[in-house]
Design an enzyme around this catalytic site. Structure first.
Site, PDB file in Angstrom:
ATOM      1  CD1 TRP A 287      45.619 -15.641 -34.333  1.00 33.46           C
ATOM      2  CD2 TRP A 287      46.047 -14.262 -32.633  1.00 33.46           C
ATOM      3  NE1 TRP A 287      44.410 -15.228 -33.821  1.00 33.46           N
ATOM      4  CE2 TRP A 287      44.639 -14.378 -32.777  1.00 33.46           C
ATOM      5  CE3 TRP A 287      46.540 -13.455 -31.616  1.00 33.46           C
ATOM      6  CZ2 TRP A 287      43.739 -13.701 -31.961  1.00 33.46           C
ATOM      7  CZ3 TRP A 287      45.637 -12.792 -30.809  1.00 33.46           C
ATOM      8  CH2 TRP A 287      44.265 -12.916 -30.976  1.00 33.46           C
TER       9      TRP A 287
ATOM     10  CB  CYS B  85      38.634 -15.224 -33.413  1.00 32.69           C
ATOM     11  SG  CYS B  85      38.460 -16.470 -34.714  1.00 32.69           S
TER      12      CYS B  85
ATOM     13  CG  HIS C 198      36.926 -12.427 -36.645  1.00 29.71           C
ATOM     14  ND1 HIS C 198      37.679 -12.924 -35.600  1.00 29.71           N
ATOM     15  CD2 HIS C 198      36.383 -11.262 -36.190  1.00 29.71           C
ATOM     16  CE1 HIS C 198      37.610 -12.096 -34.568  1.00 29.71           C
ATOM     17  NE2 HIS C 198      36.825 -11.086 -34.904  1.00 29.71           N
TER      18      HIS C 198
ATOM     19  CG  ASP D 154      35.193  -9.488 -32.244  1.00 35.84           C
ATOM     20  OD1 ASP D 154      35.648 -10.421 -31.546  1.00 35.84           O
ATOM     21  OD2 ASP D 154      35.570  -9.265 -33.399  1.00 35.84           O
TER      22      ASP D 154
ATOM     23  CE1 TYR E 170      41.024 -16.944 -36.960  1.00 29.71           C
ATOM     24  CE2 TYR E 170      43.045 -17.718 -35.963  1.00 29.71           C
ATOM     25  CZ  TYR E 170      41.844 -17.069 -35.858  1.00 29.71           C
ATOM     26  OH  TYR E 170      41.451 -16.539 -34.662  1.00 29.71           O
TER      27      TYR E 170
END
Length: 739
Positions: free
Chosen positions: A293, A329, A388, A411, A574
């Site tokens: 990220w 994600c 997300h 997830d 984000y």
């Protein structure tokens, strides 16, 4: 070998057959049929195993042996059509469990059911030989019970046609097929391998889904939509799941084998989803995707460049397990959807806007300020992501009380560990909705993502923290997925939580928080008569332009109120993690009784142009205090700067086997040159992925032509994305009907 073949057969009851010149001896691999020293009585009685192989005897004429096996695996044949596997770009037999399929076996002579013996042997290997699955499939007159069985449904001289059925609980995977008669074994061949999948069409399968339209969407649709942006600026991008593409099924089974779970557990969708959730990220197991990220992706592919899962999975499989760089994600979710749909588990990608990341299992999202209402950076570990993306998977939950089956949250983005691994779920959505977070797996984490309260804490003179404000409606908005049978966005928030502010929703929050690390602090009852709200002023702000916002202050009392406000705009990822502050501003406002005022705030382009990252996300934090009552005000507003779309225009006849062209047009919104921008183009059934490097001048409009030859008919989507360090999250899609 510890004993020679000659000596071995001398000791056999059948040693006399060696004198027959028509008898031959070969070797075949050991199967469970011969395990523990059990050999067919007519074969021998020595009961020894030689280095994992046993002799194979082909008997003289008159004894039954297998000459060939025909699996009827054509994509347009009965097996593939009835099992809904005709779209897999594979020449193997792919079937679903709990449902019969047909094969032909050619024998050395006509089969006599009264005196001949024949059975199938299926073996599924693993990385650990001790965990291999070996299944014996006997011949029966009629199917009965949920077990592996075969029956003869046709005979043509020396050929017999078998109908074979598997139990609806059978482990999925790749099975080697052997055929055993009383006299010989027909050894496995790669072209005779059988691929067994979950079966959402079978009522006894734990992934059964009774709605045909939903099965078509959540199992068979190989193109979808993943949503992004913010709750006030919902964006989307088309994603090629590509679960039927050539080599993807093999890649998915490779992932399961690397996941170290014994193949004996591959019949349970709970096990499979946990393995896939762990293996799609690479944090602790050399999984598929490395997450990053930071904005620096020079040694890999930027997450915003990907338009589908196929290239990622093929690269991982081709490299024999070297992680692919990089994912975030929505990439983790897209790959998870591909893998699970490929294996037969109904799955969808789901986006939660204003998604909380609870780091301490408090089931609250905590924000800490010092005595002067300035954020304390090293205390603020919790965050609220603009959005997300995770997955919903459909299955029964026999391990939980009734009512917990159906959609389960899974997830693969590595955030917190679960039982020591970076995975999450399957967590029953029914439990999340009612705050029943004691149900496995990882229900507390998912609950906090969608329904935690955001509590603001201020440091006191003695060093302790006191709650100063509580926002009960900040987290978990517009939970979205692609609608069944259309490209419409479907809001499924009601599945995850009761209506915001309702009695049922508050009970769910209170119930959940009893099981958190701060069971006595889930809200703060502070009476407030001044409220603070932030909104975008006018149209959505565009990257490369000034951004205009409004700070709305309302006085709900019958008295005058004077408020001091402190405003700060920060560039952030984000995920809610700040990169740096780009603007600070103090202001005061006086309000008459019941008055509402809107304060305008402008963020000039020059102040953020050198700081913006990845998805052009920004965060406005406003804190303040009411002079007369000492009420503390605090709120946070996330927004993004919109990027331009790629406009794709097909040119020429769209016909299988005929070359055509697509024009891709793009306007650079920035007053700077985009150097070495990567234009990524792909389309299932249209072309393999292609990357074109281009430079784009400041504020320039360019058009790039891409030539390709479609190889599959039907409605197809051509996807393109453009990525460079200065500008990301630029993409486009075109629908093309191929004749």
């Amino acid at each position: 070998m510890s004993l020679g073949l000659e000596e071995y057969f001398i000791k056999s009851k059948q040693a006399e057959i060696l004198s027959d010149p028509k008898t031959t001896i070969s070797m075949c691999y050991r199967s469970e049929y011969y395990s523990e020293g059990r050999f067919p009585e007519r074969f021998c009685d020595v009961g020894q195993v030689f280095d994992n192989v046993v002799p194979q005897v082909v008997f003289p004429d008159g004894q039954l042996s297998v000459l060939s096996v025909e699996l009827l695996k054509s994509k347009t044949g009965q097996n593939r059509l009835e099992h809904h596997t005709d779209r897999y770009q594979s020449d193997n037999l792919i079937v679903r469990r709990g449902q019969s399929f047909q094969i032909w076996i050619e024998l050395s002579r006509a089969f006599n059911p009264n005196s001949d013996h024949l059975q199938l042997l299926l073996k599924q290997g693993s990385l650990h030989k001790s965990r291999d699955i070996v299944v014996t499939v006997p011949l029966v007159n009629e199917f009965q019970g949920n077990c592996w069985q075969a029956k003869i449904i046709g005979q043509n001289i020396s050929k017999i046609k078998l109908s074979v059925i598997s139990p609806p609980t059978a482990p999925i995977g790749q099975y080697e097929l052997s055929v055993i008669t009383g006299a010989s074994t027909f050894s496995p061949k790669p072209e005779n391998d059988i691929y067994l999948l979950f079966n959402p069409w079978c009522e006894d399968d734990s992934v059964f889904m009774d709605n045909e339209d939903e099965r078509n969407e959540y199992v068979l649709n190989d193109v979808g939509i993943i949503y992004n942006g913010t709750e006030n600026q919902i964006g989307f991008r088309t994603w090629n799941f590509g679960q039927f593409a050539d080599g993807i099924l093999e890649a998915c089974l490779f992932i399961l084998r690397k996941g170290q779970a014994p193949a004996s557990g591959w019949g349970d969708p709970i096990t499979i989803t946990r393995v896939v959730s762990a293996m799609v990220n690479t944090n602790d197991d050399q999984g598929v995707l490395t997450g990053k990220w930071s904005g620096d992706y020079a040694d890999g592919t930027a997450p915003t460049t990907w338009s589908g899962s196929v290239d990622i999975l093929k690269q991982y499989h081709r490299s024999k397990g070297t992680p692919v760089k990089y994912g975030q994600c929505w990439v983790f979710s897209g790959v998870t959807t591909t893998v699970l749909r490929c294996l037969g588990i109904p799955t969808r990608s789901v986006t939660n806007f204003s998604s909380a990341h609870d780091t301490d299992n408090s089931l609250t999202t905590d924000v800490y300020y010092d005595e002067n209402l300035r954020l304390i950076d090293n205390f603020n570990k919790d965050s609220i992501w603009n959005y997300h993306v995770w997955n919903d998977c459909w299955m029964a939950r026999p391990d939980l009380p009734p009512g917990m089956g159906g959609w389960q949250a899974v997830d693969a983005t590595p955030q917190e560990t679960s039982q020591g691994m970076y995975c999450c779920g399957p967590a029953p959505i029914a439990a999340i909705r009612d705050g029943l977070v004691y149900h496995k797996y990882d229900a507390p984490f998912v609950f906090a993502e969608v329904n935690s309260d955001r509590i603001f804490w201020q440091r006191q003179a003695n060093g302790t923290f006191a709650p100063i404000c509580c926002e009960k409606k900040t987290v978990g908005h517009h939970i979205s997925t692609k609608a069944v049978g259309s490209d419409r966005r479907e809001d499924i928030t009601h599945l995850y939580k009761h209506p915001e502010g309702s009695k049922e929703e508050r009970i769910a929050v209170e119930t959940a928080c009893r099981y958190g690390s701060k069971p006595n602090t889930y809200s703060c009852a502070v009476k407030n008569d001044v409220t603070l709200k932030i909104a975008l002023n006018g149209e959505e702000p565009q990257l490369g332009q000034d951004a205009h916002l409004s700070i709305i202050v309302s006085n709900g009392s019958s008295n005058k109120r004077s408020i001091f406000l402190y405003c700060q705009v920060a560039v952030m990822y984000y995920t809610g993690v700040q990169k740096g502050t780009v603007m600070k501003k103090d202001t005061s406002v006086d309000l008459q009784p019941h008055e509402v005022k809107a304060l305008e705030l402008t963020l000039p382009y020059d102040q953020y142009k050198d700081q913006i990252v990845d998805q052009a996300a920004l965060m406005l934090t406003v804190t303040g205090q009411v002079s007369e009552t000492k009420q503390v005000l605090a709120t946070i507003f996330n927004f993004r700067l919109c990027t331009p779309d790629l406009i794709i225009t097909p040119v020429g006849d769209a016909v299988v086997g005929r070359e055509m062209t697509a024009k891709i047009t793009f306007k650079n919104p920035l007053q700077r040159v985009l150097r070495n921008a990567a234009l990524h183009v792909e389309g299932l059934g249209l072309l393999t992925s292609e990357v074109i490097n281009i430079d784009v001048e400041s504020l320039a409009v360019i058009t790039v032509k891409v030539k390709f030859t479609p190889f599959l008919s039907g409605r197809r989507k051509l996807l393109a994305s453009l990525d460079c360090r200065q500008l990301r999250q630029v993409h486009g899609v075109a629908d093309i009907l191929i004749k």
